[in-house]
Design a protein around this motif. Structure first.
Motif, PDB file in Angstrom:
ATOM      1  N   ILE A  47       0.841  -1.205   0.000  1.00 54.32           N
ATOM      2  CA  ILE A  47       0.000   0.000   0.000  1.00 54.32           C
ATOM      3  C   ILE A  47       0.875   1.255   0.000  1.00 54.32           C
ATOM      4  N   ASP A  48       2.000   1.189   0.720  1.00 50.05           N
ATOM      5  CA  ASP A  48       2.904   2.338   0.826  1.00 50.05           C
ATOM      6  C   ASP A  48       3.734   2.566  -0.433  1.00 50.05           C
ATOM      7  N   GLY A  49       3.565   1.707  -1.433  1.00 52.79           N
ATOM      8  CA  GLY A  49       4.235   1.941  -2.715  1.00 52.79           C
ATOM      9  C   GLY A  49       5.334   0.957  -3.075  1.00 52.79           C
ATOM     10  N   LEU A  50       5.605  -0.018  -2.191  1.00 53.54           N
ATOM     11  CA  LEU A  50       6.628  -1.025  -2.498  1.00 53.54           C
ATOM     12  C   LEU A  50       6.036  -2.044  -3.469  1.00 53.54           C
ATOM     13  N   SER A  51       6.714  -2.295  -4.574  1.00 53.14           N
ATOM     14  CA  SER A  51       6.205  -3.279  -5.529  1.00 53.14           C
ATOM     15  C   SER A  51       6.515  -4.686  -5.022  1.00 53.14           C
ATOM     16  N   ILE A  83      10.323  -8.848  -2.749  1.00 54.69           N
ATOM     17  CA  ILE A  83      11.123 -10.078  -2.839  1.00 54.69           C
ATOM     18  C   ILE A  83      12.609  -9.748  -2.835  1.00 54.69           C
ATOM     19  N   LEU A  84      12.968  -8.677  -3.560  1.00 52.69           N
ATOM     20  CA  LEU A  84      14.379  -8.283  -3.579  1.00 52.69           C
ATOM     21  C   LEU A  84      14.867  -7.876  -2.192  1.00 52.69           C
ATOM     22  N   SER A  85      13.999  -7.224  -1.424  1.00 51.98           N
ATOM     23  CA  SER A  85      14.390  -6.815  -0.075  1.00 51.98           C
ATOM     24  C   SER A  85      14.688  -8.041   0.782  1.00 51.98           C
ATOM     25  N   LYS A  86      13.910  -9.099   0.616  1.00 52.33           N
ATOM     26  CA  LYS A  86      14.137 -10.339   1.359  1.00 52.33           C
ATOM     27  C   LYS A  86      15.418 -11.024   0.877  1.00 52.33           C
ATOM     28  N   PHE A  87      15.624 -11.025  -0.438  1.00 48.22           N
ATOM     29  CA  PHE A  87      16.817 -11.677  -0.984  1.00 48.22           C
ATOM     30  C   PHE A  87      18.080 -10.911  -0.597  1.00 48.22           C
TER      31      PHE A  87
END
Length: 282
Positions: free
Chosen positions: A97-101, A106-110
């Motif tokens: 909702i805040d704008g993260l795609s 997934i990239l943030s987790k990786f």
């Protein structure tokens, strides 16, 4: 990348379980140094484990990365709980909702997986270097810098293993069930390997090698193959084997085919994580 990492580490810093598990993990990595303190006497025989050459360069790179890799399950709990919390606390939906795609999510987790693996590798490097400089019989620079490929293998091993955990965390949504899923997959691979050994039993001594040729393409087996057991490299073990008429011939090297296989599985797990999240209605 830094922005995505900041988001993830902010979440982890406010999660007590993740902080405790991370501290236990790095505490146990440090405790590898306690192996040097193991000593006992059996009558006139005085045994000091550090004197057996386990902290000699370059063997220490192999030994310490192998031992440290056993502890990776503690960080696996952090990875899967990291995903489970996204669903439990609805932070995943809020991030979107805040704008993260979904791709950025997934990239943030990786990136977090890579960060954990990199920090672990640096940590093991420092601990091993200090122990080696204290206990090793060989301190020449050329010897110290030998076999550093085990650190690369350790890093790739952690990235591959945690990526598998990340995929299971997204697939199952519950940390306990995700870890159980990893254990079930391990059992499945073990049972299939047993079946192959039974199927190739008519080949006798070649049965094991034929089974390994097939099993090397399975994810957990490939991850395990990156760093093979180091104990048969020890001179004492070889000496005992010769005395009982056995000749130990084991390839302990880091094979680039294993690295390629694990990198393939890593990429596949990350892609499947993204594909699953993309299709899922949040």
């Amino acid at each position: 990348m830094l922005r995505l990492l900041q988001i993830e580490f902010h979440k982890l810093m406010h999660n007590r379980a993740s902080k405790v598990l991370s501290l236990i993990y790095f505490g146990l990595l440090t405790s590898i140094a306690l192996i040097a303190a193991i000593k006992f006497n059996i009558g006139p025989i005085k045994f000091h484990l550090a004197d057996q050459g386990i902290f000699n360069f370059p063997y220490i790179w192999h030994f310490n990365t192998y031992i440290a890799a056993i502890l990776k399950f503690f960080l696996l709990l952090v990875i899967v709980s990291m995903m489970a919390n996204e669903y439990s606390y609805k932070t995943l939906k809020q991030n979107l909702i805040d704008g993260l795609s979904k791709k950025e999510f997934i990239l943030s987790k990786f990136y977090t997986v890579i960060a954990f693996a990199l920090i672990s590798t640096i940590f093991v490097f420092v601990v091993s270097l200090v122990l080696g400089l204290i206990y090793s019989d060989f301190n020449e620079i050329s010897i110290i810098l030998s076999d550093l490929e085990y650190l690369l293998a350790f890093f790739i091993k952690l990235v591959g293993f945690f990526s598998f955990g990340l995929f299971l965390g997204i697939l199952i949504k519950r940390s306990a069930f995700a870890v159980a899923g990893m254990i079930v997959w391990l059992v499945v691979e073990s049972l299939f390997k047993g079946y192959l050994l039974w199927n190739f039993k008519h080949l006798k001594q070649q049965a094991f090698s034929h089974a390994n040729e097939i099993m090397q393409f399975f994810p957990l087996e490939a991850i395990s193959n990156l760093i093979r057991e180091p104990f048969t490299r020890l001179g004492a073990v070889k000496s005992v084997a010769r005395q009982i008429g056995e000749d130990i011939v084991v390839d302990h090297s880091v094979r680039y085919t294993d690295i390629i296989i694990v990198l393939f599985w890593t990429a596949l797990f990350v892609y499947l994580s993204y594909a699953l999240l993309k299709k899922r209605d949040l």
